[in-house]
Design a protein around this motif. Structure first.
Motif, PDB file in Angstrom:
ATOM      1  N   PRO A  91       0.985  -1.299   0.137  1.00 34.90           N
ATOM      2  CA  PRO A  91      -0.028   0.012   0.087  1.00 34.90           C
ATOM      3  C   PRO A  91       0.910   1.156   0.137  1.00 34.90           C
ATOM      4  CG  PRO A  91       0.187  -0.681   2.153  1.00 34.90           C
ATOM      5  CD  PRO A  91       0.861  -1.834   1.474  1.00 34.90           C
ATOM      6  N   ASP A  92       0.307   2.209  -0.148  1.00 32.61           N
ATOM      7  CA  ASP A  92       1.042   3.680  -0.289  1.00 32.61           C
ATOM      8  C   ASP A  92       1.548   4.199   1.149  1.00 32.61           C
ATOM      9  OD1 ASP A  92      -1.453   4.223   0.136  1.00 32.61           O
ATOM     10  OD2 ASP A  92      -1.420   5.760  -1.094  1.00 32.61           O
ATOM     11  N   VAL A  93       0.224   3.910   2.276  1.00 30.41           N
ATOM     12  CA  VAL A  93       0.644   4.100   3.323  1.00 30.41           C
ATOM     13  C   VAL A  93       0.306   3.166   4.383  1.00 30.41           C
ATOM     14  CG1 VAL A  93       0.387   6.207   5.213  1.00 30.41           C
ATOM     15  CG2 VAL A  93      -0.278   6.555   2.886  1.00 30.41           C
ATOM     16  N   LEU A  94       1.300   2.841   5.645  1.00 26.45           N
ATOM     17  CA  LEU A  94       0.950   1.913   6.341  1.00 26.45           C
ATOM     18  C   LEU A  94       0.745   2.404   7.913  1.00 26.45           C
ATOM     19  CD1 LEU A  94       0.505  -1.328   6.372  1.00 26.45           C
ATOM     20  CD2 LEU A  94       3.064  -1.336   7.026  1.00 26.45           C
ATOM     21  N   PHE A  95      -0.423   1.999   8.483  1.00 25.80           N
ATOM     22  CA  PHE A  95      -0.523   2.744  10.057  1.00 25.80           C
ATOM     23  C   PHE A  95      -0.665   1.307  10.835  1.00 25.80           C
ATOM     24  CE2 PHE A  95      -2.899   6.962   9.497  1.00 25.80           C
ATOM     25  CZ  PHE A  95      -1.757   7.313   8.636  1.00 25.80           C
ATOM     26  N   THR A  96       0.261   1.307  11.817  1.00 24.44           N
ATOM     27  CA  THR A  96       0.046   0.005  12.631  1.00 24.44           C
ATOM     28  C   THR A  96       0.342   0.358  14.072  1.00 24.44           C
ATOM     29  OG1 THR A  96       2.591  -0.272  12.883  1.00 24.44           O
ATOM     30  CG2 THR A  96       1.400  -1.195  11.012  1.00 24.44           C
ATOM     31  N   THR A  97      -0.120  -0.463  15.214  1.00 22.34           N
ATOM     32  CA  THR A  97       0.028  -0.357  16.235  1.00 22.34           C
ATOM     33  C   THR A  97       1.025  -0.899  17.039  1.00 22.34           C
ATOM     34  OG1 THR A  97      -1.416  -1.860  17.022  1.00 22.34           O
ATOM     35  CG2 THR A  97      -2.567  -0.002  16.766  1.00 22.34           C
ATOM     36  N   ILE A  98       1.922  -1.598  16.213  1.00 31.04           N
ATOM     37  CA  ILE A  98       2.994  -2.360  16.793  1.00 31.04           C
ATOM     38  C   ILE A  98       4.267  -1.634  16.771  1.00 31.04           C
ATOM     39  CG2 ILE A  98       1.916  -4.551  16.235  1.00 31.04           C
ATOM     40  CD1 ILE A  98       3.724  -4.639  13.725  1.00 31.04           C
ATOM     41  N   ASP A  99       5.179  -2.012  17.189  1.00 29.52           N
ATOM     42  CA  ASP A  99       6.717  -1.480  17.242  1.00 29.52           C
ATOM     43  C   ASP A  99       7.029  -1.885  15.626  1.00 29.52           C
ATOM     44  OD1 ASP A  99       7.361  -0.180  19.510  1.00 29.52           O
ATOM     45  OD2 ASP A  99       7.804  -1.990  20.432  1.00 29.52           O
ATOM     46  N   LEU A 100       7.941  -0.985  15.362  1.00 31.29           N
ATOM     47  CA  LEU A 100       8.729  -1.151  14.047  1.00 31.29           C
ATOM     48  C   LEU A 100       9.569  -2.513  13.965  1.00 31.29           C
ATOM     49  CD1 LEU A 100       9.500   0.109  11.463  1.00 31.29           C
ATOM     50  CD2 LEU A 100      11.506   0.799  12.428  1.00 31.29           C
ATOM     51  N   PRO A 101       9.176  -3.430  13.272  1.00 27.07           N
ATOM     52  CA  PRO A 101       9.919  -4.757  13.285  1.00 27.07           C
ATOM     53  C   PRO A 101      11.253  -4.793  13.295  1.00 27.07           C
ATOM     54  CG  PRO A 101       8.105  -4.907  11.898  1.00 27.07           C
ATOM     55  CD  PRO A 101       8.247  -3.634  12.303  1.00 27.07           C
ATOM     56  N   THR A 102      12.298  -5.228  13.930  1.00 28.69           N
ATOM     57  CA  THR A 102      13.465  -4.986  13.897  1.00 28.69           C
ATOM     58  C   THR A 102      14.213  -5.289  12.578  1.00 28.69           C
ATOM     59  OG1 THR A 102      13.714  -7.404  14.736  1.00 28.69           O
ATOM     60  CG2 THR A 102      14.477  -5.205  16.231  1.00 28.69           C
ATOM     61  N   GLU A 103      13.629  -6.296  11.890  1.00 26.56           N
ATOM     62  CA  GLU A 103      14.002  -6.494  10.573  1.00 26.56           C
ATOM     63  C   GLU A 103      13.764  -5.465   9.428  1.00 26.56           C
ATOM     64  OE1 GLU A 103      12.055  -8.409  12.373  1.00 26.56           O
ATOM     65  OE2 GLU A 103      10.657  -9.440  11.012  1.00 26.56           O
ATOM     66  N   ALA A 104      12.638  -4.584   9.629  1.00 22.07           N
ATOM     67  CA  ALA A 104      12.255  -3.822   8.523  1.00 22.07           C
ATOM     68  C   ALA A 104      13.139  -2.779   7.978  1.00 22.07           C
ATOM     69  CB  ALA A 104      11.295  -2.807   9.110  1.00 22.07           C
ATOM     70  N   ASN A 105      13.095  -2.518   6.669  1.00 29.64           N
ATOM     71  CA  ASN A 105      13.893  -1.749   6.073  1.00 29.64           C
ATOM     72  C   ASN A 105      13.385  -0.343   6.090  1.00 29.64           C
ATOM     73  OD1 ASN A 105      15.521  -3.959   5.295  1.00 29.64           O
ATOM     74  ND2 ASN A 105      14.543  -4.146   3.011  1.00 29.64           N
ATOM     75  N   VAL A 106      14.383   0.335   6.602  1.00 31.83           N
ATOM     76  CA  VAL A 106      13.666   1.823   6.874  1.00 31.83           C
ATOM     77  C   VAL A 106      14.957   2.711   6.369  1.00 31.83           C
ATOM     78  CG1 VAL A 106      13.358   3.619   8.811  1.00 31.83           C
ATOM     79  CG2 VAL A 106      12.572   1.374   8.913  1.00 31.83           C
ATOM     80  N   THR A 107      14.458   3.831   5.617  1.00 30.96           N
ATOM     81  CA  THR A 107      15.293   4.901   5.159  1.00 30.96           C
ATOM     82  C   THR A 107      15.180   6.083   6.132  1.00 30.96           C
ATOM     83  OG1 THR A 107      14.629   4.355   2.815  1.00 30.96           O
ATOM     84  CG2 THR A 107      15.420   6.406   3.269  1.00 30.96           C
ATOM     85  N   GLY A 108      16.307   6.456   6.618  1.00 29.14           N
ATOM     86  CA  GLY A 108      16.334   7.700   7.480  1.00 29.14           C
ATOM     87  C   GLY A 108      16.080   7.180   9.045  1.00 29.14           C
TER      88      GLY A 108
END
Lengths: 368, 1140
Positions: free
Chosen positions: B588-605
């Motif tokens: 999707p273009d945007v994602l809303f969640t109530t969880i913590d950012l998964p440690t394995e997630a690819n994040v920019t910045g």
């Protein structure tokens, strides 16, 4: 619209040294905020005056809550309410018990009573220190005084242990307690040139040499009172001035010593012939002054005038003769030593004990 | 009679002066448990009494042990008048009931009085001898471990995640009983404190029973809350996730822990497969049936929106129902019917049976209430309103047999559960497959006196209703589970808003059915799944199924972003693109969640805290009218919060929100909404488009100019933010697949509820349009102010970052400096404010609070405020209260910070190593090794090298006895080099005193070794401590305090009063943790802070509830410095493991 309640509590209690100092100095919250704004903390941290006010109020509240504990510093270490790292605790205590030299000069030797406390507003106007700060300092003196008054053992050590103060500060407090206990006069005009540190030094000398504790650490007596026996013995020194022979002998000995050719310093001294001459001329007066002080110390009232006597009877004459402190040192050394070789003089121990302190006190006090 | 509680009163210190004449106190102590009371002698004339009492022994049921606190009262003896109470200490002995937690409570605990606060401290020793009770019908659940931490605790491994557990107990609030009129405030407060202690003990025991029933041995993510319903009573409720945990250890001994041994053997899957999926289908016309259902339980109490006109305005029901209902219904039936319910033993609870037998009326009513709330709740998820209607669609929408098969396994496992909910917010790698989006539900209820405390059915039913709704929302998103689930309430007078929210997700079956004995189970289920799949509609999308079929293999960095729902039947309009990481699946273009950012997630910045704040005035009303007014306001509130979040997210150039928490607070004349989340840029998701401003009406040139300057400002801000948060994603060709739902207009507008009329709502556009067409339309001057408001969120000062999640992406090199804090502000409003004015005030309040925090913590720069948890309340008519608890953690700027994908991978590796390589040891163990255990023998050392490479050697500390016995076992196994004599002494010593003696001694020696008179206890809302390893969980801390004063001014006004109280609460938490032998509290939270004042009467009262996990941690540096000894120890243990 107004902020009705605003608190910040950290698991480790956050205390800003700068704000603490402002609080100790007795600034109101608003004044403290002004000082902080002028200090430029706002630009540094992109804060607004509102934030600064909130922070200051919060810190002040924290300090007020801590103050109770600071009255018994030992409690600060084992209380549970505030988690403060040990180095912070030491800082808090040290600064809380720190005092202004100008303030202490005003109350040094005065009785730490309610009456004195009432006069603190005069002291405040005179010194420019806020009344609040004056009161804190005064209460600190009084608190320390009350605690150690009852205690056995060495004064400085007691203060250090009970109030967890650093060595120098503990010594200063010992001096204050000692002065307050013996009610030494320090406020006379002639004594105004002396700083608190001068007096503290002298107090240290007196405590270490003239009190009962100085003779025997194990003695169950207090450090704050002068050794009565010693004061009694001091009367015997009068022989040095009452016995004409002894006086003359002493004088010549001192003169000989000072004019000993092998002593380089003596040569230097002799070079200043006028000093030497005047010394010779004044010897009797000076010696009489010192011995008279010794003889009178048995009276509590004369104890109070100890410092003023030293200044009047010894320091002032020397100063008018333009002695340097080197001259003074030399003179006092020989003056002390030569007494020992006088044939008929028997009170060597008392003399050493007396003159050791007198010498270092005078040397300390001999300045402009 | 399975337990013996022993307590010894050692000494007191810093007691208050109770006798003015002597300035001293004649203190004695009463020790009370249940109905038994012991007394110490009076220790006369001392502020530091040394009682040194005998051991007071209480022989009690373990049920009581779990429910009751040990109550210690310190009194001043008075010969002539009544003895004066100095204060009390309540000790929760629960941690002592679990063999793996603490074994003794020993230390200085503050003596607390509800009027005077802390009054000195008391030194106590408490132990429990527990005899095993194998009674199957027992009512106790000793041994079940509780964790507040919402992830698998650091030194444990999840063998199995069983699922959702919940319970609530109700009682009358002592403050509102008739007797309260004649007793002192102190007595009343104490009655309340004690009652809540009892209730939470009972609650915990009941939840523990459920966990045992499910075959678990622990509750993770335990969240307990109080509802102070005033006249109508006191509700204590809790939710959690039942798990089977295993200590990470190579000790053979641990494998035989009673609960660990074979979790799946006695596991009972709650068998509600037959009723759960089909439930919320509102196939009939809702309105007529609703009345009927409400009459079935409390007609006057439950409140849904009654006006049918608004229903049509909002819900868009016809369209969506049409889409989803038909295909899904048959599929569900086919799936549920073949499940032999006898095969799966039911997990029954009073009150549940009735529900399953009479589903139709109940659920229809729910789906109807849901409808109105759905439009509310789903506004968070790109206004998913539509999706809610098509509830139950997930099974039907499953596309492709392969994928479906995989899914079905977990799904069926989950669907047999009543609620496939997980309170966890972070998961073991590989557990979380896909995330659908936020699901939430709210309902407005009228409180009524709870007539029978033993049958809390009404409250239960309320929550069930909401949970069902959440479940159906998740289904609509193609998800079979809800993670990061939480529940909350807001109460004002007799109106209560119940809220629940979570993140719809697809989970891997691994942790739900693993285990050696479960294979059979799974096999038997598989045919079922195939069967049900076969009957499903497959017509949809073979194409997409091919692409989705092997998703389990997908890289963990982006897998969770891939949509779980069927792209041709998207439950809501969204733009899908191919994943920017793997290019194979849709995101999707945007994602809303109530969880913590998964440690394995690819994040920019990096990420940042994003808050939406809203205030709405409301007319004063009573009873039903009030409830109606509130429920009609709620949707607007939620919609606007969502829009604000979206705008702010775009303004920061980010595309995903984590840890989203929306709090709605109700007061007499207003509603407050506060949404907090951490925005990040997920590399897998498309880059967000900018924000464009468009004037609605063509007007004069100045207006155009105004708009263009505004536009420029916004663009500048976005650019600045991108730089600030280091968002520089690689440029890629964009391929927008677009939403299948026709988009009449390619933009959404910024709405304000006061300008909204019904016709505007009906033309409300649900899509967010094409990427670059996120348009803010200005049609009046208010809109301008809104945009201003958008821009006034001041950036965090240099060196600061903030988030409300556990970790901040892009920052790894934390130093050990942490500072947990709580800040509370209460703001008094002027009467007669407009919505606009209120909004601004509220927003400023939050902003200023943040600014103050930054200023306070400036000495920690560079640092990140983590887990910023805002709680808002409206304590009185014109007051707004905001409370924040968070932790500031400094990090090292020197090390280069990696960006983007790299960092993502690094974190992943880090996370894995952290999870696996739990090289734990205990200082205490160390000491033993060197002192009376000649085990650091050359042999051990020589093996160090070979075992360094071996994976995860670790030691278990479950209990001293355990350890010793396992030591001995090893020694027997390889007893060449070891002198047996000394070891034997140890063992015999241990035998003499089974549990605590040896341990308490060593503990104490440990503590005295630390030197300082007060042990430092760290506190953090996070589940970890940077730079340290948690080596042991000692049990849950759950404390409730009341403080009251009638000399408010003398105590420094409201601020002084609360400041002292919060500091006291911290102190008591620290003291209790230290007494358990711990040196930190993790996952700490202040769940309740109710402050009431009456300045005219110079009075104030405050209630605080805090919780967390007491732990022992060891600094990594210490680990290294003593590594030689550890190595030798661990070598031995791992050898032992291999030997067996």
């Amino acid at each position: 619209m107004s902020v009705e309640l605003d608190v910040f509590v950290g698991n480790t209690t956050i205390m800003d040294k700068e704000v603490y100092q402002l609080w100790l100095n007795g600034y109101t919250v608003n004044d403290a905020v002004k000082v902080r704004i002028e200090g430029g903390v706002m630009e540094e941290c992109e804060a607004s005056a509102e934030v600064l006010l909130s922070d200051t109020m919060d810190q002040y509240r924290t300090f007020q809550m801590c103050e109770r504990l600071l009255h018994h510093p030992a409690k600060l270490a084992n209380q549970l309410l505030f988690q403060i790292p040990p180095d912070r605790q030491a800082m808090l205590i040290e600064r809380y018990y720190a005092f202004d030299d100008s303030f202490v000069r005003e109350v040094l030797g005065k009785k730490l009573s309610k009456g004195t406390k009432k006069d603190l507003d005069d002291v405040s106007t005179k010194t420019g220190i806020t009344l609040k700060s004056c009161r804190r300092q005064f209460d600190n003196f009084k608190r320390v005084f009350k605690v150690v008054e009852e205690l056995k053992g060495p004064l400085v050590e007691n203060i250090r242990q009970h109030f967890l103060l650093p060595d120098q500060l503990a010594r200063d407090y010992a001096a204050i307690v000692f002065f307050a206990n013996n009610r030494f006069e320090t406020g006379k005009k002639k004594l105004q040139y002396l700083t608190f540190q001068d007096f503290a030094f002298c107090a240290g000398q007196l405590i270490n040499n003239w009190t009962l504790g100085a003779v025997d650490n194990m003695m169950e007596d207090m450090d704050v009172d002068l050794d009565k026996e010693f004061l009694q013995d001091l009367k015997d020194l009068k022989i040095l001035i009452t016995d004409k022979d002894l006086l003359d002998q002493h004088k010549s000995r001192v003169n000989n010593e000072t004019s000993h050719p092998l002593s380089l310093v003596c040569n230097a001294l002799r070079g200043k012939t006028n000093v030497f001459n005047e010394m010779e001329a004044n010897f009797k007066n000076l010696s009489r002054g010192l011995v008279n002080i010794a003889a009178k110390l048995i009276n509590a009232k004369d104890v109070r005038d100890f410092f003023i006597d030293l200044v009047e009877k010894f320091i002032e004459p020397c100063r008018s003769d333009k002695w340097t402190s080197i001259d003074m040192n030399l003179y006092l050394t020989h003056y002390t030593n030569s007494a020992h070789i006088l044939d008929t003089f028997k009170h060597h121990a008392v003399w050493t004990r007396y003159m050791g302190v007198i010498k270092s006190c005078i040397l300390r006090m001999y300045h402009d | 009679m399975p337990g013996k509680l022993k307590a010894k009163i050692v000494a007191g210190r810093h007691l208050p002066v109770m006798d003015r004449a002597s300035d001293l106190t004649d203190a004695f102590v009463e020790v009370k448990f249940g109905n038994t009371t012991f007394k110490t002698d009076v220790y006369p004339k001392s502020l530091n009494p040394q009682w040194n009492s005998e051991w007071f022994k209480f022989e009690v049921d373990d049920e009581d042990l779990q429910d009751e606190p040990l109550q210690i009262t310190v009194l001043d003896h008075d010969t002539y008048s009544a003895n004066d109470a100095i204060g009390k200490v309540y000790i929760d002995i629960d941690p002592l009931l679990c063999s793996e937690a603490a074994t003794v409570i020993s230390g200085w605990l503050p003596i607390y009085d509800t009027i005077h606060g802390i009054r000195g401290e008391i030194n106590v020793l408490v132990k429990v001898d527990l005899f095993n009770d194998l009674n199957r019908f027992r009512q106790s659940s000793c041994g079940v471990k509780f964790f507040c931490t919402t992830s698998i605790p650091r030194c444990y491994r999840a063998v199995m995640v069983h699922g959702f557990v919940e319970e609530l107990v109700v009682n009358e609030d002592p403050e509102y009983q008739w007797i309260d009129r004649i007793r002192t405030p102190r007595a009343s407060n104490e009655a309340r404190q004690r009652l809540i202690f009892l209730m939470s003990g009972e609650l915990q025991r009941k939840i523990g029973l459920k966990v045992l029933e499910m075959g678990g041995n622990a509750v993770v993510g335990y969240l307990q809350c109080f509802d102070l319903e005033g006249e109508s009573g006191l509700v204590v409720r809790a939710i959690g996730t039942a798990c089977t945990l295993e200590k990470i250890s190579t000790f053979p001994a641990t494998a035989t822990h009673p609960n660990n041994s074979s979790p799946s053997k006695d596991m009972k899957e709650p068998g509600f497969g037959e009723e759960a999926p089909g439930v919320p289908l509102s196939s009939g016309p809702p309105t007529p049936l609703r009345a009927q259902t409400f009459s079935s339980f409390s007609p006057s109490k439950s409140y849904s929106r009654q006006s049918s006109s608004s229903d049509t305005e909002l819900s868009l029901t016809p369209k969506t129902v049409g889409i989803f209902l038909c295909p899904s219904t048959p599929a569900l039936e086919s799936e549920s019917s073949p499940l032999p319910s006898a095969h799966l033993p039911c997990h029954l609870r009073p009150g549940m049976a009735s529900r399953s037998t009479t589903p139709p009326p109940l659920h229809i009513s729910q789906s109807d209430t849901a409808m109105l709330r759905k439009s509310v709740s789903f506004s968070e998820e790109l206004l998913l309103a539509v999706s809610g209607m098509g509830s139950g669609g997930s099974a039907g929408k499953e596309a492709g047999p392969l994928k479906a098969l995989l899914r079905q396994q977990t799904q069926s496992a989950l669907e047999q559960r009543e609620y496939p909910f997980f309170t966890l917010t972070a998961f073991p790698p590989g557990f979380l497959l896909h995330v659908g989006g936020v699901v939430s539900a709210r309902s407005v209820k009228l409180l009524d006196r709870i007539h029978n405390p033993d049958e809390p059915e009404t409250r239960d039913a309320w929550w069930e209703e909401i949970r069902q709704e959440i479940k159906s929302h998740a289904k609509a998103l193609g998800c079979h589970a809800v993670v990061g689930y939480s529940e909350s309430t807001s109460i004002c007078e007799e109106v209560c808003i119940l809220s629940a929210s979570g993140t719809a997700a697809v989970l891997s079956s691994r942790f739900m059915q693993d285990g050696p004995l479960d294979t059979e189970h799974r096999l038997s289920r598989q045919p079922l799944c195939v069967f049900s799949t076969g009957s499903e509609r497959v017509e949809g999308d073979m194409g997409s199924s091919a692409s989705l079929g092997f998703e389990e293999v997908v890289s963990p960095g982006c897998g969770f972003c891939h949509i779980p729902y069927d792209e041709l039947n998207i439950p809501f309009p969204a733009q899908l693109t191919y994943c920017y990481c793997c290019r194979r699946y849709k995101v999707p273009d945007v994602l809303f969640t109530t969880i913590d950012l998964p440690t394995e997630a690819n994040v920019t910045g990096k990420g940042c805290l994003i808050q939406a704040r809203l205030c709405r005035t409301k007319k004063k009303a009573q009873g039903e009218g009030n409830a109606t007014a509130i429920s009609s306001l709620l949707p607007f509130l939620e919609y606007e919060l969502h829009t604000q979040l979206m705008n702010k997210l775009k303004l920061r150039g980010m595309n995903a929100l984590f840890g989203l928490r929306i709090q709605i607070s109700v007061g007499e004349t207003m509603l407050l909404g506060l949404a907090s989340a951490t925005g990040v840029y997920l590399t897998a998701l498309p880059s967000p488009g900018g924000i464009q401003i468009a004037g609605k009406t063509p007007s004069d040139i100045t207006y155009e100019q105004h708009i263009s300057t505004m536009q420029k400002k916004i663009n500048d801000t976005i650019d600045k933010n991108k730089e600030l948060y280091e968002i520089n994603p690689p440029e890629v060709v964009e391929e927008i697949i677009g939403s299948p739902i026709p988009e009449p207009r390619q933009r959404s507008r910024l709405f304000r509820s006061h300008s909204e009329s019904s016709d505007e709502v009906s033309e409300l556009d649900l899509s967010h349009g094409k990427k670059d067409a996120f348009v803010l339309e200005i049609d009046d001057t208010d809109a301008v102010e809104d945009i201003h408001a958008l821009l006034t969120d001041s950036p965090t000062p240099a060196g600061f970052y903030s988030c409300n999640t556990e970790i901040m992406p892009g920052i790894q090199n934390w130093t050990s400096a942490i500072q947990m804090f709580t800040s509370v502000r209460v703001f008094r409003l002027n009467a007669n404010l407009t919505n606009q004015g209120l909004n601004k005030i509220f927003s400023d309040l939050c902003e200023n609070l943040l600014k103050s925090l930054y200023f306070k913590l400036r000495s920690m720069v560079p640092c990140c405020l983590c887990h910023l948890n805002f709680t808002v309340a409206i304590p009185e008519d014109e007051l707004i209260q905001v409370a924040v608890t968070a932790v500031a953690m400094s990090f090292d700027k020197e090390q280069p910070l990696e960006n983007g994908k790299q960092s993502g991978e690094k974190t992943l590796i880090k996370a894995i190593t952290e999870n696996d390589e739990q090289l734990q040891f205990n200082l205490e163990l160390n000491a033993e090794t060197s002192s009376h255990n000649p085990l650091s023998s050359p042999k051990g050392l020589s093996e160090v090298g070979s075992h360094l490479s071996a994976r995860a050697p670790s030691v278990d500390y479950s209990s001293f006895a355990d350890r010793c016995s396992s030591w001995i076992e090893q020694l027997k196994l390889k007893a060449h080099t070891i002198r047996r004599g000394s070891v034997k002494t140890t063992s015999s010593l241990e035998k003499a005193s089974p549990l605590p003696e040896g341990r308490s001694r060593s503990l104490r020696s440990n503590r005295s070794y630390s030197g300082s008179s007060v042990a430092v206890v760290k506190m953090t809302p996070l589940s970890f401590i940077p730079g340290a390893k948690i080596i042991k969980y000692l049990g849950i801390i759950n404390m409730f305090f009341i403080r009251e004063t009638s000399s408010l001014r003398e105590e420094g006004g409201v601020s002084g009063f609360l400041h002292t109280f919060i500091a006291e609460v911290f102190a008591m938490v620290r003291a209790h943790v230290a007494a358990l032998g711990g040196n930190a509290v993790v996952s700490y939270s202040m769940k309740e802070c109710v402050f009431m004042e009456n300045p005219n009467k110079n009075q104030a009262q405050c209630l605080i509830n805090v919780s967390g996990d007491a732990v022992i941690f060891v600094r990594e540096s210490e680990l290294e410095s003593t590594s030689v000894q550890t190595q030798s120890a661990t070598t031995h243990t791992s050898n032992g493991g291999e030997g067996t």
